[in-house]
Design a protein around this motif. Structure first.
Motif, PDB file in Angstrom:
ATOM      1  N   ALA A  58      -1.175   2.352  -9.599  1.00 51.36           N
ATOM      2  CA  ALA A  58      -1.676   2.916  -8.344  1.00 51.36           C
ATOM      3  C   ALA A  58      -1.092   2.112  -7.191  1.00 51.36           C
ATOM      4  CB  ALA A  58      -3.199   2.880  -8.302  1.00 51.36           C
ATOM      5  N   PHE A  59      -0.377   2.796  -6.293  1.00 49.15           N
ATOM      6  CA  PHE A  59       0.270   2.093  -5.181  1.00 49.15           C
ATOM      7  C   PHE A  59      -0.431   2.394  -3.870  1.00 49.15           C
ATOM      8  CE2 PHE A  59       3.256   1.409  -1.756  1.00 49.15           C
ATOM      9  CZ  PHE A  59       3.723   0.132  -2.064  1.00 49.15           C
ATOM     10  N   ALA A  60      -0.595   1.351  -3.050  1.00 51.41           N
ATOM     11  CA  ALA A  60      -1.323   1.455  -1.779  1.00 51.41           C
ATOM     12  C   ALA A  60      -0.408   1.941  -0.657  1.00 51.41           C
ATOM     13  CB  ALA A  60      -1.947   0.116  -1.424  1.00 51.41           C
ATOM     14  N   HIS A  61      -0.013   3.194  -0.735  1.00 52.51           N
ATOM     15  CA  HIS A  61       0.842   3.765   0.310  1.00 52.51           C
ATOM     16  C   HIS A  61       0.153   3.735   1.668  1.00 52.51           C
ATOM     17  CE1 HIS A  61       3.690   6.592   2.196  1.00 52.51           C
ATOM     18  NE2 HIS A  61       2.618   7.177   2.718  1.00 52.51           N
ATOM     19  N   HIS A  62      -1.171   3.818   1.685  1.00 55.72           N
ATOM     20  CA  HIS A  62      -1.901   3.927   2.948  1.00 55.72           C
ATOM     21  C   HIS A  62      -1.778   2.680   3.820  1.00 55.72           C
ATOM     22  CE1 HIS A  62      -4.536   2.377  -0.169  1.00 55.72           C
ATOM     23  NE2 HIS A  62      -5.397   1.916   0.711  1.00 55.72           N
ATOM     24  N   PHE A  63      -1.400   1.534   3.235  1.00 55.23           N
ATOM     25  CA  PHE A  63      -1.136   0.391   4.112  1.00 55.23           C
ATOM     26  C   PHE A  63       0.167  -0.334   3.802  1.00 55.23           C
ATOM     27  CE2 PHE A  63      -4.015  -1.475   0.867  1.00 55.23           C
ATOM     28  CZ  PHE A  63      -3.249  -2.540   0.413  1.00 55.23           C
ATOM     29  N   SER A  64       0.993   0.243   2.966  1.00 50.65           N
ATOM     30  CA  SER A  64       2.299  -0.348   2.678  1.00 50.65           C
ATOM     31  C   SER A  64       3.328   0.749   2.440  1.00 50.65           C
ATOM     32  CB  SER A  64       2.197  -1.263   1.446  1.00 50.65           C
ATOM     33  OG  SER A  64       3.384  -1.986   1.245  1.00 50.65           O
ATOM     34  N   ALA A  65       3.418   1.678   3.378  1.00 50.45           N
ATOM     35  CA  ALA A  65       4.221   2.890   3.186  1.00 50.45           C
ATOM     36  C   ALA A  65       5.703   2.604   2.981  1.00 50.45           C
ATOM     37  CB  ALA A  65       4.028   3.825   4.377  1.00 50.45           C
ATOM     38  N   ALA A  66       6.212   1.562   3.620  1.00 54.98           N
ATOM     39  CA  ALA A  66       7.647   1.277   3.503  1.00 54.98           C
ATOM     40  C   ALA A  66       8.043   0.875   2.087  1.00 54.98           C
ATOM     41  CB  ALA A  66       8.032   0.167   4.484  1.00 54.98           C
ATOM     42  N   ASN A  67       7.078   0.399   1.303  1.00 56.95           N
ATOM     43  CA  ASN A  67       7.385  -0.073  -0.051  1.00 56.95           C
ATOM     44  C   ASN A  67       7.105   0.957  -1.133  1.00 56.95           C
ATOM     45  OD1 ASN A  67       8.124  -2.690   0.805  1.00 56.95           O
ATOM     46  ND2 ASN A  67       5.980  -3.338   0.870  1.00 56.95           N
ATOM     47  N   THR A  68       6.614   2.127  -0.760  1.00 53.78           N
ATOM     48  CA  THR A  68       6.153   3.081  -1.768  1.00 53.78           C
ATOM     49  C   THR A  68       7.256   3.515  -2.720  1.00 53.78           C
ATOM     50  OG1 THR A  68       4.466   3.904  -0.237  1.00 53.78           O
ATOM     51  CG2 THR A  68       4.996   5.285  -2.138  1.00 53.78           C
ATOM     52  N   VAL A  69       8.323   4.058  -2.190  1.00 51.55           N
ATOM     53  CA  VAL A  69       9.393   4.582  -3.055  1.00 51.55           C
ATOM     54  C   VAL A  69      10.044   3.470  -3.876  1.00 51.55           C
ATOM     55  CG1 VAL A  69      11.638   5.731  -3.082  1.00 51.55           C
ATOM     56  CG2 VAL A  69       9.783   6.637  -1.647  1.00 51.55           C
ATOM     57  N   PRO A  70      10.403   2.307  -3.275  1.00 53.23           N
ATOM     58  CA  PRO A  70      10.962   1.230  -4.108  1.00 53.23           C
ATOM     59  C   PRO A  70      10.021   0.776  -5.221  1.00 53.23           C
ATOM     60  CG  PRO A  70      11.386   0.794  -1.786  1.00 53.23           C
ATOM     61  CD  PRO A  70      10.446   1.966  -1.842  1.00 53.23           C
ATOM     62  N   ALA A  71       8.716   0.679  -4.920  1.00 50.98           N
ATOM     63  CA  ALA A  71       7.773   0.233  -5.947  1.00 50.98           C
ATOM     64  C   ALA A  71       7.657   1.255  -7.075  1.00 50.98           C
ATOM     65  CB  ALA A  71       6.409  -0.035  -5.320  1.00 50.98           C
ATOM     66  N   LEU A  72       7.592   2.532  -6.731  1.00 51.64           N
ATOM     67  CA  LEU A  72       7.491   3.559  -7.772  1.00 51.64           C
ATOM     68  C   LEU A  72       8.771   3.619  -8.600  1.00 51.64           C
ATOM     69  CD1 LEU A  72       5.602   6.495  -5.999  1.00 51.64           C
ATOM     70  CD2 LEU A  72       4.685   4.621  -7.378  1.00 51.64           C
ATOM     71  N   ASP A  73       9.921   3.449  -7.951  1.00 51.12           N
ATOM     72  CA  ASP A  73      11.185   3.412  -8.699  1.00 51.12           C
ATOM     73  C   ASP A  73      11.192   2.233  -9.673  1.00 51.12           C
ATOM     74  OD1 ASP A  73      12.129   5.647  -7.406  1.00 51.12           O
ATOM     75  OD2 ASP A  73      13.411   4.543  -5.998  1.00 51.12           O
ATOM     76  N   LEU A  74      10.710   1.084  -9.214  1.00 51.59           N
ATOM     77  CA  LEU A  74      10.665  -0.102 -10.077  1.00 51.59           C
ATOM     78  C   LEU A  74       9.716   0.125 -11.245  1.00 51.59           C
ATOM     79  CD1 LEU A  74      11.453  -3.033 -10.618  1.00 51.59           C
ATOM     80  CD2 LEU A  74       9.621  -3.734  -9.053  1.00 51.59           C
ATOM     81  N   TYR A  75       8.574   0.717 -10.972  1.00 50.21           N
ATOM     82  CA  TYR A  75       7.613   1.011 -12.036  1.00 50.21           C
ATOM     83  C   TYR A  75       8.236   1.913 -13.096  1.00 50.21           C
ATOM     84  CZ  TYR A  75       3.693   3.472 -14.302  1.00 50.21           C
ATOM     85  OH  TYR A  75       2.842   4.047 -15.219  1.00 50.21           O
ATOM     86  N   ARG A  76       8.882   2.979 -12.655  1.00 48.23           N
ATOM     87  CA  ARG A  76       9.457   3.932 -13.615  1.00 48.23           C
ATOM     88  C   ARG A  76      10.613   3.323 -14.393  1.00 48.23           C
ATOM     89  NH1 ARG A  76       8.937   7.757  -8.607  1.00 48.23           N
ATOM     90  NH2 ARG A  76       6.862   8.666  -8.975  1.00 48.23           N
ATOM     91  N   SER A  77      11.444   2.543 -13.729  1.00 43.11           N
ATOM     92  CA  SER A  77      12.588   1.944 -14.426  1.00 43.11           C
ATOM     93  C   SER A  77      12.154   0.839 -15.381  1.00 43.11           C
ATOM     94  CB  SER A  77      13.596   1.387 -13.412  1.00 43.11           C
ATOM     95  OG  SER A  77      13.043   0.309 -12.671  1.00 43.11           O
ATOM     96  N   SER A  78      11.007   0.205 -15.115  1.00 35.10           N
ATOM     97  CA  SER A  78      10.507  -0.872 -15.975  1.00 35.10           C
ATOM     98  C   SER A  78       9.650  -0.350 -17.114  1.00 35.10           C
ATOM     99  CB  SER A  78       9.675  -1.862 -15.149  1.00 35.10           C
ATOM    100  OG  SER A  78      10.403  -2.406 -14.076  1.00 35.10           O
ATOM    101  N   PHE A  79       9.284   0.917 -17.077  1.00 38.76           N
ATOM    102  CA  PHE A  79       8.259   1.431 -17.986  1.00 38.76           C
ATOM    103  C   PHE A  79       8.693   1.383 -19.450  1.00 38.76           C
ATOM    104  CE2 PHE A  79       5.843   4.596 -20.297  1.00 38.76           C
ATOM    105  CZ  PHE A  79       4.549   4.333 -19.872  1.00 38.76           C
ATOM    106  N   ARG A  80       7.768   0.895 -20.265  1.00 45.24           N
ATOM    107  CA  ARG A  80       7.933   0.902 -21.711  1.00 45.24           C
ATOM    108  C   ARG A  80       6.752   1.673 -22.316  1.00 45.24           C
ATOM    109  NH1 ARG A  80       9.072  -5.579 -22.680  1.00 45.24           N
ATOM    110  NH2 ARG A  80      11.073  -5.702 -21.546  1.00 45.24           N
TER     111      ARG A  80
END
Length: 361
Positions: free
Chosen positions: A206-228
């Protein structure tokens, strides 16, 4: 456990819609009044077709009454019947892992199959208050992975051989009722740390887009690429927290959203207070720097009439690829908050009108 994590979209929504609530305290209200509104919002959210309802842990903030998520969730569970309930989140470094395991084992026993355990590694407060919450004089957020491992060991009754906790049991839980299951764990974050850890462990994120919007896409990309893939999930599942305010007119929605923006400005300035009224927020003598902060904050809050909010939420989902949208509305006025969630649900057609009317009556 996958079925407990992945929600089913309702109405015309492409993904499940959920609620994040902070038991917001506005000027002229009390924490008791805010908690009553939270309870009513959970009841109505269930009827309006929202998938889950989370409450967040914050401390020492006059505008937030949700300092004890486990206590609130027990109450909400007794006042609802189907909506999933969870923490968004419990700040794990503030608590002994065994205590969290016992609290959420109790919640799971009271409301089986309806509880989520969302975990964060920030204190949810200032450092002085964080020290008062913890037994260690110098709490270390970087110790979060070990704390998480200990917590999972207690929840699953499966500490590795040689662990100092090998003989300790969390009750209620798997130790006292084998096969009864436990709440799914979610990791929360506003940067890359929890995104990567969620992915490596195969957990929902769960990503806190509501107070860290600039990091949303990079964080989700990192989550998906790291996923096992794990026993919990075979593929990534990410929700994002989204600030959204709907009203009958765009002007009224902005007026309401401004109360939350000024509240955040005061918090960042070191002057936390109950959220201001719309009249107070409009009359506040903003400097150029403060006006810039407020406008930047509002740019990340989806606000307007219902059709505008629906379009904004759909665009955000498409841009981020989020599997679920968790809407938060930290604004002044319980009635305005209830109305906002109602209008959003109606815009997406997620609830039968008669069900919502039955709860409101």
């Amino acid at each position: 456990m996958t079925d407990e994590i992945r929600g089913v979209p309702r109405g015309e929504a492409a993904v499940p819609l959920s609620v994040l609530d902070l038991a917001t305290v506005g000027a002229g209200d009390t924490p008791a009044g805010a908690l009553r509104t939270t309870t009513e919002l959970a009841r109505r959210a269930e009827a309006w077709g929202y998938h889950r309802f989370w409450v967040a842990e914050h401390h020492g903030m006059p505008s937030v009454a949700s300092s004890s998520p486990a206590v609130i969730l027990a109450h909400l569970g007794a006042n609802t019947s189907t909506i999933r309930l969870g923490s968004g989140g419990v700040m794990l470094p503030n608590h002994a892992p065994l205590v969290v395991a016992e609290q959420f084992g109790t919640l799971h026993a009271l409301h089986p199959g309806r509880i989520d355990l969302g975990l964060g590694r920030a204190p949810g407060t200032d450092q002085a208050t964080a020290r008062a919450l913890r037994r260690e004089a110098t709490p270390d957020a970087d110790d979060f992975p070990r704390q998480l491992t200990d917590l999972i060991g207690f929840l699953d009754d499966a500490h590795p051989a040689g662990s100092p906790y090998e003989r300790i049991r969390a009750i209620p839980g798997e130790a006292s009722a084998p096969g009864s299951g436990r709440p799914p764990i979610w990791l929360l974050g506003s940067s890359g740390f929890s995104a990567r850890l969620s992915g490596l462990l195969g957990l929902p994120f769960a990503f806190a887009h509501h107070f860290s919007a600039a990091n949303t896409v990079p964080a989700l990309d990192l989550y998906r690429s790291s996923f096992r893939p794990s026993a919990v999930l075979d593929r990534p599942y990410a929700l994002i927290g989204v600030g959204a305010v709907a009203a009958d007119t765009a002007e009224e929605a902005r007026r309401r959203a401004l109360t939350g923006a000024l509240g955040m400005l005061r918090l960042r300035r070191g002057h936390p207070a109950p959220l201001p009224t719309p009249e107070e927020a409009e009359a506040y003598p903003y400097t150029d720097v403060e006006r810039g902060f407020v406008e930047d904050w509002l740019s990340n809050v989806v606000h307007g009439d219902p059709d505008t909010v629906r379009a904004g939420l759909e665009a955000l989902r498409e841009r981020t690829g989020a599997d679920e949208l968790m809407i938060t509305a930290a604004i002044h006025g319980g009635a305005a908050r209830l109305r906002s969630y109602e209008l959003i649900a109606k815009a997406f057609g997620t609830a039968e009108e008669r069900d919502a009317e039955r709860v409101i009556a």
